[in-house]
Design a protein around this motif. Sequence first.
Motif, short mmCIF file in Angstrom:
data_model
loop_
_atom_site.label_atom_id
_atom_site.label_comp_id
_atom_site.label_asym_id
_atom_site.label_seq_id
_atom_site.Cartn_x
_atom_site.Cartn_y
_atom_site.Cartn_z
N UNK A 176 -32.81 -27.19 55.61
CA UNK A 176 -32.33 -25.86 56.24
C UNK A 176 -30.98 -25.71 55.59
N UNK A 177 -30.64 -24.40 55.65
CA UNK A 177 -29.29 -23.96 55.11
C UNK A 177 -28.49 -23.39 56.09
N UNK A 178 -27.44 -23.51 56.01
CA UNK A 178 -26.32 -22.64 56.99
C UNK A 178 -26.14 -21.32 56.64
N UNK A 179 -25.63 -20.66 57.36
CA UNK A 179 -25.34 -19.21 57.04
C UNK A 179 -24.47 -19.10 56.06
N UNK A 180 -23.37 -20.05 55.86
CA UNK A 180 -22.27 -19.89 54.75
C UNK A 180 -23.11 -20.29 53.47
N UNK A 181 -23.99 -21.41 53.47
CA UNK A 181 -24.58 -21.57 52.07
C UNK A 181 -25.51 -20.44 51.82
N UNK A 182 -26.14 -19.97 52.98
CA UNK A 182 -27.10 -18.68 52.50
C UNK A 182 -26.16 -17.59 51.81
N UNK A 183 -25.22 -16.90 52.45
CA UNK A 183 -24.12 -15.89 51.97
C UNK A 183 -23.84 -16.35 50.73
N UNK A 184 -23.21 -17.69 50.30
CA UNK A 184 -22.86 -17.95 49.10
C UNK A 184 -23.78 -17.74 48.28
N UNK A 185 -24.91 -18.01 48.22
CA UNK A 185 -26.01 -18.03 47.32
C UNK A 185 -26.21 -16.52 47.12
N UNK A 186 -26.30 -16.00 48.16
CA UNK A 186 -26.44 -14.46 47.97
C UNK A 186 -25.53 -13.67 47.11
N UNK A 187 -24.19 -14.22 47.44
CA UNK A 187 -23.15 -13.50 46.63
C UNK A 187 -23.33 -13.92 45.16
N UNK A 188 -23.51 -15.11 44.82
CA UNK A 188 -24.01 -15.56 43.47
C UNK A 188 -25.04 -14.84 43.00
N UNK A 189 -26.02 -14.61 43.71
CA UNK A 189 -27.30 -14.03 43.14
C UNK A 189 -27.01 -12.65 43.01
N UNK A 190 -26.32 -11.94 43.73
CA UNK A 190 -25.79 -10.47 43.47
C UNK A 190 -25.14 -10.28 42.19
N UNK A 191 -24.23 -11.29 42.12
CA UNK A 191 -23.24 -11.41 40.73
C UNK A 191 -24.19 -11.27 39.56
N UNK A 192 -25.15 -12.38 39.68
CA UNK A 192 -26.22 -12.43 38.49
C UNK A 192 -27.11 -11.15 38.34
N UNK A 193 -27.28 -10.74 39.47
CA UNK A 193 -28.10 -9.51 39.47
C UNK A 193 -27.26 -8.16 38.55
N UNK A 194 -26.07 -8.16 38.94
CA UNK A 194 -25.13 -7.23 38.28
C UNK A 194 -25.29 -7.53 36.84
N UNK A 195 -25.21 -8.80 36.31
CA UNK A 195 -25.06 -9.20 34.81
C UNK A 195 -26.28 -8.54 34.15
N UNK A 196 -27.43 -8.95 34.88
CA UNK A 196 -28.78 -8.78 34.44
C UNK A 196 -29.03 -7.28 34.16
N UNK A 197 -28.43 -6.53 35.14
CA UNK A 197 -28.75 -5.07 34.99
C UNK A 197 -27.76 -4.46 33.77
#
Lengths: 125, 492
Positions: free
Chosen positions: B106-127
Motif C-alpha cells: 500500500x502507499x500513503x497519499x504522500x508517496x502517491x503524490x510524490x510519484x505523480x509529481x515525478x511522473x508529470x515532470x517526466x511527462x513534460x520531458x517526454x513531450x
Amino acid sequence: MALIAIIDDDPDIIEASSLVLKSKGHTVLPASNPDDGYKIVIEQKPELIILDVMMDEPDDGFFLAQKLRKENITTPILMYTSVSKTIGFEYGQGDMVPVDDFVEKPISPDELVSKVDNLLQKVGS
Amino acid sequence: MDNTAKILIVDDEKGLRIGTQRLLESEGFYVESAENGTDGISLGTQKEFDLAIIDLKMPDIDGLEVLQTIKKDKPNTVCFIATAFASYDTAIEATRIGAYSYIPKPFTPEELLHNVQQGLKQRKLLIEAERLKREREENLLAIADEKSRLNTVIESINDGVLVVNKVGEMVYYNNVALKLLEIEDIELGEYLLDKIPAKISNQIKEFLRAEDGLPKSTSEQIELKPNNELFVETVSSPVYHSDGKFAGVVIVVNNITEFKRIELIKNQFVSMVAHELKTPVVAVMGFIDLLLDKKIPLTDDQQHDYMSRSSSRLKGLIDLVNDLLDISRMEIKTKQREIEELDVREVFESTLMFLEQLAKERGIVFEQKYEENLPKLNADQNEVTRLFTNILSNAIKYNKENGKIFIEISSSKNYLCIKIEDTGIGMKKEDKERLFSEFFRIKNKYTRNVSGTGLGLTIVKRIVDSYHGKIEVESEYEKGTTFTIYLPIKTK
C-alpha cells in the motif's frame, strides 16, 4: 586665293559652299564621292580639302583622310560632319582623326570663310 | 484547453481505485478509472493520459500487458505499475517494457503524490523531447526539400551561377555558367579561378583579397568574344556564413549579347535617322544663307534655282518623316486598317497614273498585261497603293533613261501575283541582301542622283508581310530588276 577641293555626296552642299568660297576668290574642285575626291587631290593638288564624313558609307570620309595622311599628303583637311556625336558607330573622336579642323553642319558662310582662312594661313606660315 | 493533468487508474480493487481517484481529484487532477485490464487498455489507448497507474495483478489481463499496450499506442503517457508484490525482478521487467516507475502497495497519499509529481515532470520531458524531435525532422525535411528546390530553381534560370569559397574553389554552379564561360571539366572543390576568363576571375580575386570580402556587389559588362559575339554581365556578391564571416563569392553571369546587339542596332538607327533628317535641313540652310548674304551676288536664275532646290529638299524631308511615321505606326500596330474588297487592277492603274509624270520625265514607258477577271483582294486601299507606289517609283527612279517597265498581274489558286520588271541599273548580290533594311540605299555611279528616303522597300516588305504575302527579287547588275509580289486572296 586658293585651290580648294570639296568632297561631299550632297550636290546642294557642294553648290552652296562653292559659291561662298568663289565669292572670296577661291577656286573650287568638287567631288561627290571618295574615289573622285582622291583623284582630284592627287592630280590637282589643292591647298585645302573640305571633306564630308558620311558619303557612300557612314565613315568613308575618315577612310579617305587616313589614306591621304598615310600617303604623306599633308594638305589641311576641314571635315564636315552632320551628326558629330554619333552613337553606335566607332568614330567621332576628333583626336583620332587625321584632320585639321572639324565642323558640324550647318556652317554659315562667314564661319566657313573664317575656318578656311585660318587653315590656309597655317599652311602659309 | 485546460492544463489539468489527466490520470488513468487501472485497478480491480474497488476501494483502492476509488480512494486513489478521490485523492487525486482533490489535488485538482482529472481522473478516470478502469476496473479491469480490458477497460484500462480501451481507455488508455483512446485518450491521451498524462499518467497511468496500473495495477500489476488483475484477473483478466496482466498489468504489464496493459502497460505495454498503452505505451505502444501512447508512448508519452507516463505509466506506473502499482503492486503489492513488489520484487526487484518485477521492477526491472516493468521499467524494461516502458514503466516509468513502480509504486509499492500500500502507499500513503504522500508517496502517491510524490510519484505523480515525478511522473508529470517526466511527462513534460517526454513531450518536449518529442516536440524537438519532430522539429528536427521537419527541419531536415525542409532542408532536403529546400536544397532540391534551390537546385531546380538555379538550373532553370537563364543566368549562369557560380559560387566560390574564399580560396577560390568552386562550391556551387549551374550548367548555364559552365556553358557561358566554356568551362569543360570541373568538379566541386576544384580551383576555379584559372578556368574562367581573367576579367571575371579578377573581379572575384578582389573580393578574396579584401580581408572580409568587399561589402558590396560589383557588376561589369564583359565582351567574352569579340565583335559582339558573346557579351555577358557579371554580378559578383560576397557570401557570408550565418555568423557573419566571409564565406566566398557568388557570381551571376547574364548573357546580354542579344541586348547589346539590339542596343547597337537602335543606336545606329537613331544615328541614321538623325543624319537623314539633318542632311536636307543643312542643304536648305546653305541655300538660305546664300540668299540672305548680301556680299554674295546671285543672279535671278541662281536665286530661283536655289529656292526650288531647297523646296525639293524639304519635300524629301517630309517624305522621310512620313515614311518614318508609317514605319513606327506599323511597328506599334496602331494603324487603323480599313479592309475592303479591292479591284487590284483599278488600284494599280490609278497608282500608275499618279506616277506617269515622273516616268515621262525619264522617257520610261510601261507595258502592261492583266489577267481577265482577276479575283478581288481584301486589303486596305491606302496600304496597297503605298505598296505599288514604292515599287513602281523605284522601277522608274532606278531605271535607265528611256527604259521600260513590264507589268503583269495574274492570279493563282491562292495568290494574286504582281510582277514588275524594269530595265534599270539592277543590283549586285551583296546589295540585294540588304535591300529591305532601313535606310539602305545602293550607292554607286548610277544611284548618286536618285533621291529617296531609304525606307521605301522597308515599308513594302512590312506591308507584304502584314498580309502574309511574300516578295521575290531577281536582279542582274546593270540589266534590271524584277520584283514579284504575292498577296493571298480569299478562296471561296
